[in-house]
Scaffold this motif. Structure first.
Motif, PDB file in Angstrom:
ATOM      1  N   VAL A  60      11.075  24.632  31.494  1.00 51.81           N
ATOM      2  CA  VAL A  60      11.547  25.398  30.338  1.00 51.81           C
ATOM      3  C   VAL A  60      10.374  25.927  29.526  1.00 51.81           C
ATOM      4  CG1 VAL A  60      12.695  25.150  28.094  1.00 51.81           C
ATOM      5  CG2 VAL A  60      13.803  24.301  30.168  1.00 51.81           C
ATOM      6  N   LEU A  61       9.365  25.085  29.309  1.00 54.44           N
ATOM      7  CA  LEU A  61       8.186  25.518  28.548  1.00 54.44           C
ATOM      8  C   LEU A  61       7.399  26.582  29.304  1.00 54.44           C
ATOM      9  CD1 LEU A  61       6.890  22.161  27.023  1.00 54.44           C
ATOM     10  CD2 LEU A  61       8.256  23.947  25.932  1.00 54.44           C
ATOM     11  N   VAL A  62       7.296  26.434  30.599  1.00 48.24           N
ATOM     12  CA  VAL A  62       6.593  27.432  31.408  1.00 48.24           C
ATOM     13  C   VAL A  62       7.316  28.779  31.321  1.00 48.24           C
ATOM     14  CG1 VAL A  62       6.035  28.113  33.785  1.00 48.24           C
ATOM     15  CG2 VAL A  62       5.494  25.811  32.978  1.00 48.24           C
ATOM     16  N   ALA A  63       8.630  28.754  31.480  1.00 47.64           N
ATOM     17  CA  ALA A  63       9.410  29.990  31.404  1.00 47.64           C
ATOM     18  C   ALA A  63       9.291  30.632  30.024  1.00 47.64           C
ATOM     19  CB  ALA A  63      10.873  29.717  31.731  1.00 47.64           C
ATOM     20  N   TYR A 118      19.078  29.368  22.161  1.00 49.72           N
ATOM     21  CA  TYR A 118      19.371  27.958  22.433  1.00 49.72           C
ATOM     22  C   TYR A 118      19.304  27.726  23.936  1.00 49.72           C
ATOM     23  CZ  TYR A 118      21.418  23.340  22.122  1.00 49.72           C
ATOM     24  OH  TYR A 118      21.611  21.971  22.189  1.00 49.72           O
ATOM     25  N   VAL A 119      18.549  26.711  24.330  1.00 55.04           N
ATOM     26  CA  VAL A 119      18.420  26.359  25.747  1.00 55.04           C
ATOM     27  C   VAL A 119      18.878  24.921  25.925  1.00 55.04           C
ATOM     28  CG1 VAL A 119      16.847  26.110  27.698  1.00 55.04           C
ATOM     29  CG2 VAL A 119      16.475  27.938  26.021  1.00 55.04           C
ATOM     30  N   PRO A 120      19.904  24.664  26.747  1.00 58.46           N
ATOM     31  CA  PRO A 120      20.314  23.279  26.994  1.00 58.46           C
ATOM     32  C   PRO A 120      19.136  22.478  27.521  1.00 58.46           C
ATOM     33  CG  PRO A 120      21.888  24.833  27.925  1.00 58.46           C
ATOM     34  CD  PRO A 120      20.694  25.635  27.502  1.00 58.46           C
ATOM     35  N   GLY A 121      19.063  21.198  27.142  1.00 62.34           N
ATOM     36  CA  GLY A 121      17.901  20.406  27.542  1.00 62.34           C
ATOM     37  C   GLY A 121      18.273  18.987  27.877  1.00 62.34           C
ATOM     38  N   GLY A 122      17.495  18.051  27.379  1.00 63.40           N
ATOM     39  CA  GLY A 122      17.730  16.646  27.688  1.00 63.40           C
ATOM     40  C   GLY A 122      17.318  16.339  29.109  1.00 63.40           C
ATOM     41  N   THR A 123      18.265  15.874  29.920  1.00 64.99           N
ATOM     42  CA  THR A 123      17.955  15.515  31.300  1.00 64.99           C
ATOM     43  C   THR A 123      17.941  16.716  32.228  1.00 64.99           C
ATOM     44  OG1 THR A 123      20.301  15.105  31.759  1.00 64.99           O
ATOM     45  CG2 THR A 123      18.978  13.226  31.014  1.00 64.99           C
ATOM     46  N   ALA A 124      18.421  17.886  31.755  1.00 63.56           N
ATOM     47  CA  ALA A 124      18.490  19.083  32.598  1.00 63.56           C
ATOM     48  C   ALA A 124      17.346  20.030  32.256  1.00 63.56           C
ATOM     49  CB  ALA A 124      19.829  19.770  32.400  1.00 63.56           C
ATOM     50  N   ALA A 125      17.131  21.005  33.123  1.00 59.88           N
ATOM     51  CA  ALA A 125      16.106  22.019  32.874  1.00 59.88           C
ATOM     52  C   ALA A 125      16.656  23.375  33.288  1.00 59.88           C
ATOM     53  CB  ALA A 125      14.844  21.696  33.668  1.00 59.88           C
ATOM     54  N   VAL A 137       3.610  21.681  36.598  1.00 55.10           N
ATOM     55  CA  VAL A 137       4.457  22.489  37.474  1.00 55.10           C
ATOM     56  C   VAL A 137       3.588  23.074  38.586  1.00 55.10           C
ATOM     57  CG1 VAL A 137       5.943  24.529  37.634  1.00 55.10           C
ATOM     58  CG2 VAL A 137       6.100  23.021  35.636  1.00 55.10           C
ATOM     59  N   GLU A 138       4.068  22.992  39.806  1.00 60.48           N
ATOM     60  CA  GLU A 138       3.290  23.475  40.943  1.00 60.48           C
ATOM     61  C   GLU A 138       3.019  24.974  40.812  1.00 60.48           C
ATOM     62  OE1 GLU A 138       5.294  22.420  44.508  1.00 60.48           O
ATOM     63  OE2 GLU A 138       5.072  20.255  44.195  1.00 60.48           O
ATOM     64  N   PRO A 139       1.800  25.411  41.163  1.00 60.11           N
ATOM     65  CA  PRO A 139       1.410  26.822  41.010  1.00 60.11           C
ATOM     66  C   PRO A 139       2.372  27.795  41.690  1.00 60.11           C
ATOM     67  CG  PRO A 139      -0.506  25.489  41.514  1.00 60.11           C
ATOM     68  CD  PRO A 139       0.683  24.586  41.648  1.00 60.11           C
ATOM     69  N   GLU A 140       2.892  27.425  42.869  1.00 58.44           N
ATOM     70  CA  GLU A 140       3.800  28.344  43.560  1.00 58.44           C
ATOM     71  C   GLU A 140       5.103  28.512  42.794  1.00 58.44           C
ATOM     72  OE1 GLU A 140       3.797  24.484  46.121  1.00 58.44           O
ATOM     73  OE2 GLU A 140       2.401  25.612  44.848  1.00 58.44           O
ATOM     74  N   VAL A 141       5.532  27.457  42.079  1.00 60.94           N
ATOM     75  CA  VAL A 141       6.747  27.558  41.265  1.00 60.94           C
ATOM     76  C   VAL A 141       6.490  28.445  40.057  1.00 60.94           C
ATOM     77  CG1 VAL A 141       8.416  26.272  39.877  1.00 60.94           C
ATOM     78  CG2 VAL A 141       7.607  25.329  42.044  1.00 60.94           C
ATOM     79  N   ILE A 142       5.316  28.324  39.460  1.00 59.45           N
ATOM     80  CA  ILE A 142       4.956  29.197  38.342  1.00 59.45           C
ATOM     81  C   ILE A 142       4.964  30.651  38.792  1.00 59.45           C
ATOM     82  CG2 ILE A 142       3.100  29.829  36.747  1.00 59.45           C
ATOM     83  CD1 ILE A 142       2.299  26.869  36.692  1.00 59.45           C
ATOM     84  N   THR A 143       4.439  30.902  39.974  1.00 62.28           N
ATOM     85  CA  THR A 143       4.427  32.270  40.518  1.00 62.28           C
ATOM     86  C   THR A 143       5.840  32.795  40.716  1.00 62.28           C
ATOM     87  OG1 THR A 143       2.322  31.870  41.634  1.00 62.28           O
ATOM     88  CG2 THR A 143       3.651  33.707  42.434  1.00 62.28           C
ATOM     89  N   ILE A 144       6.748  31.941  41.192  1.00 61.83           N
ATOM     90  CA  ILE A 144       8.144  32.348  41.379  1.00 61.83           C
ATOM     91  C   ILE A 144       8.786  32.689  40.037  1.00 61.83           C
ATOM     92  CG2 ILE A 144      10.430  31.511  42.051  1.00 61.83           C
ATOM     93  CD1 ILE A 144       8.980  29.862  44.253  1.00 61.83           C
ATOM     94  N   ILE A 145       8.537  31.860  39.015  1.00 55.20           N
ATOM     95  CA  ILE A 145       9.091  32.139  37.680  1.00 55.20           C
ATOM     96  C   ILE A 145       8.544  33.463  37.147  1.00 55.20           C
ATOM     97  CG2 ILE A 145       9.191  31.346  35.273  1.00 55.20           C
ATOM     98  CD1 ILE A 145       9.148  28.479  36.332  1.00 55.20           C
ATOM     99  N   GLU A 146       7.260  33.713  37.366  1.00 48.33           N
ATOM    100  CA  GLU A 146       6.649  34.976  36.925  1.00 48.33           C
ATOM    101  C   GLU A 146       7.285  36.167  37.630  1.00 48.33           C
ATOM    102  OE1 GLU A 146       2.100  33.530  35.792  1.00 48.33           O
ATOM    103  OE2 GLU A 146       2.591  34.124  37.854  1.00 48.33           O
ATOM    104  N   PRO A 171      15.112  26.874  33.130  1.00 49.39           N
ATOM    105  CA  PRO A 171      14.183  27.983  32.896  1.00 49.39           C
ATOM    106  C   PRO A 171      14.841  29.343  33.059  1.00 49.39           C
ATOM    107  CG  PRO A 171      13.633  26.776  34.923  1.00 49.39           C
ATOM    108  CD  PRO A 171      14.631  25.964  34.185  1.00 49.39           C
ATOM    109  N   SER A 172      15.852  29.446  33.921  1.00 45.85           N
ATOM    110  CA  SER A 172      16.527  30.731  34.100  1.00 45.85           C
ATOM    111  C   SER A 172      17.236  31.158  32.827  1.00 45.85           C
ATOM    112  CB  SER A 172      17.532  30.658  35.257  1.00 45.85           C
ATOM    113  OG  SER A 172      18.556  29.710  34.989  1.00 45.85           O
ATOM    114  N   SER A 173      17.775  30.187  32.073  1.00 46.19           N
ATOM    115  CA  SER A 173      18.438  30.502  30.812  1.00 46.19           C
ATOM    116  C   SER A 173      17.442  31.057  29.797  1.00 46.19           C
ATOM    117  CB  SER A 173      19.121  29.243  30.257  1.00 46.19           C
ATOM    118  OG  SER A 173      19.851  29.530  29.089  1.00 46.19           O
ATOM    119  N   VAL A 174      16.225  30.519  29.824  1.00 51.43           N
ATOM    120  CA  VAL A 174      15.171  31.041  28.943  1.00 51.43           C
ATOM    121  C   VAL A 174      14.920  32.511  29.251  1.00 51.43           C
ATOM    122  CG1 VAL A 174      12.751  30.844  28.282  1.00 51.43           C
ATOM    123  CG2 VAL A 174      14.083  28.777  28.752  1.00 51.43           C
ATOM    124  N   LEU A 175      14.683  32.819  30.512  1.00 55.14           N
ATOM    125  CA  LEU A 175      14.341  34.188  30.905  1.00 55.14           C
ATOM    126  C   LEU A 175      15.472  35.163  30.584  1.00 55.14           C
ATOM    127  CD1 LEU A 175      12.689  33.531  34.401  1.00 55.14           C
ATOM    128  CD2 LEU A 175      11.573  33.706  32.166  1.00 55.14           C
TER     129      LEU A 175
END
Length: 425
Positions: A166-169, A123-130, A73-82, A132-136
């Motif tokens: 999802v794993l990052v979140a 529970y976080v929906p997965g498969g072909t979708a992602a 995951v790009e560092p700037e995206v990780i920063t946004i999730i944080e 991360p907002s649901s995780v948070l």
């Protein structure tokens, strides 16, 4: 296809029939739950292979997989999730309540003790979708409440992995248990436990019809958050609304699901006509055009109100999941809103701001249930215990009254329980 413009409230509804599933689906879910209870991890592995088409001997996500996710995951995206996580955490910190106690001169002490749940499954929906907002949104209120154990489940893709986002979140939110298992079998594992997954006290998070049916089945043995319906938005606008922006906001929900609902309530017929045309124009360039178009056709509408007060009444009647107020004085209008899951004020408070970043929870009541329920919040992950301490003086002053009430209800043992402390032979 333009959005239909109506003046009769009978032609506007965000209510859709709740999907109870077919008899075949219910029986399939019940069978899966029984298998997981009886066979534990073996059933989880078998169902993962059957439904997700991947054989996994080890369902728990490893630290190496999390490291790999951060590297991909790009560092700037990780920063946004944080940053989003911090916004969500700070908002929910303000919801947290404390235990309280009061004392009286006669020695009475009364109070309320607040205790976080021991464990929660997300529970976080997965498969072909992602998602991360649901995780948070599901994890952080539980963390703020003080829940010590959070177990996250999500279905793997055909490579046996979960989406990197999802794993990052999950790591940012502080989740230490993550399992690559989804569907009804994941809900059963969280509710009843297997060799690998210990049972939890409450299950939260969205999923497909099989997940929803499984949550219904296990409710009572374990708590659940809600059975969420398709997404919905109502925009309340006066003549000052910007057609292009409001049309985009309506479509932001219509693209979710064929049963999603997007409704505009406005006092301006001219604005209604411009937005109807703008929705059609924007639909043509949406990647999810087919889904959004069906949503608009089935559950989209523009209601033209005679006055702003009438428009407010319509909103309260609809009790929407998301409400945008795009009027000259949105704060004054908000004061009159009684039923809405989340309220967005003004032109620059577009609904996706709340979905991803602002801080308030995006797990919201749907299908008109905002009339009596609230967004997911810290209280959903806490229990309240009443505390009662009477002194001898306090009971002596009141035991005859208590006994009288007990006998009024025909409960003699209740009456004797308080009397015995003073009627000694």
């Amino acid at each position: 296809m333009k959005v239909k413009i109506v003046r009769d409230l009978q032609d506007v509804s965000i209510k859709r029939s709740v999907d109870q599933g077919t008899e075949e689906q219910r029986k399939a879910v019940q069978s899966i739950i029984r298998s997981v209870r009886d066979e534990g991890d073996r059933a989880l592995v078998a169902y993962t292979e059957k439904f997700d088409r991947v054989h996994l001997n080890h369902l728990k996500v490893t630290e190496a997989e999390i490291i790999e996710a951060f590297e991909s995951v790009e560092p700037e995206v990780i920063t946004i999730i944080e940053e989003a996580a911090e916004n969500i955490r700070l908002f929910h910190e303000k919801q947290k309540q404390s235990s309280w106690f009061t004392t009286h001169e006669n020695g009475t002490m009364l109070g309320q003790k607040l205790t976080p749940l021991d464990s929660v499954g997300v529970y976080v929906p997965g498969g072909t979708a992602a998602y991360p907002s649901s995780v948070l949104m599901n994890v952080l209120p539980a963390k703020v409440a003080g829940v010590e154990r959070i177990a996250m489940v999500s279905p793997p893709n055909k490579e046996g992995k979960l989406p990197a986002g999802v794993l990052v979140a999950a790591k940012i939110a502080g989740v230490k248990e993550i399992y690559k298992v989804g569907g009804a079998q994941a809900i059963a594992a969280l509710a009843y436990g297997t060799e690998m997954i210990s049972p939890v006290d409450k299950i939260t998070g969205p999923g497909n019809i099989f997940v929803a049916l499984a949550k219904r089945e296990v409710f009572g043995d374990v708590a659940i958050d809600m059975i969420a319906g398709p997404s919905e938005i109502v925009v309340l606008a006066d003549e000052n609304g910007e057609a292009k922006e409001i049309a985009a906001d309506l479509l932001s929900q219509a693209e979710h699901d064929r049963q999603a609902s997007a409704v505009l309530v406005t006092t301006s017929l001219a604005l209604a006509e411009r937005i109807s045309q703008e929705v059609e124009s924007q639909l043509a360039t949406l990647p999810r055009e087919e889904i959004a178009r069906e949503s608009i056709a089935s559950y989209g509408a523009i209601y033209v109100a005679e006055t702003l007060e009438q428009g407010i009444d319509v909103v309260n009647e609809l009790a929407p999941e998301h409400l945008e107020i795009v009027t000259e004085k949105p704060l004054e209008v908000m004061a009159k809103i009684r039923h809405a899951g989340a309220i967005f004020l003004g032109r620059y408070s577009s609904e996706p701001v709340g979905d991803y970043f602002a801080g308030p929870n995006h797990v919201l009541p749907t299908n008109g249930t905002a009339r009596f329920s609230s967004p997911l919040n810290v209280d959903d992950f806490m229990k309240k215990s009443s505390v009662i301490s009477y002194s001898e003086t306090a009971l002596k002053d009141n035991y005859k009254k208590i006994a009288a009430l007990a006998r009024l209800e025909g409960l003699e043992a209740h009456a004797r329980a308080v009397e015995t402390r003073f009627h000694k032979k």
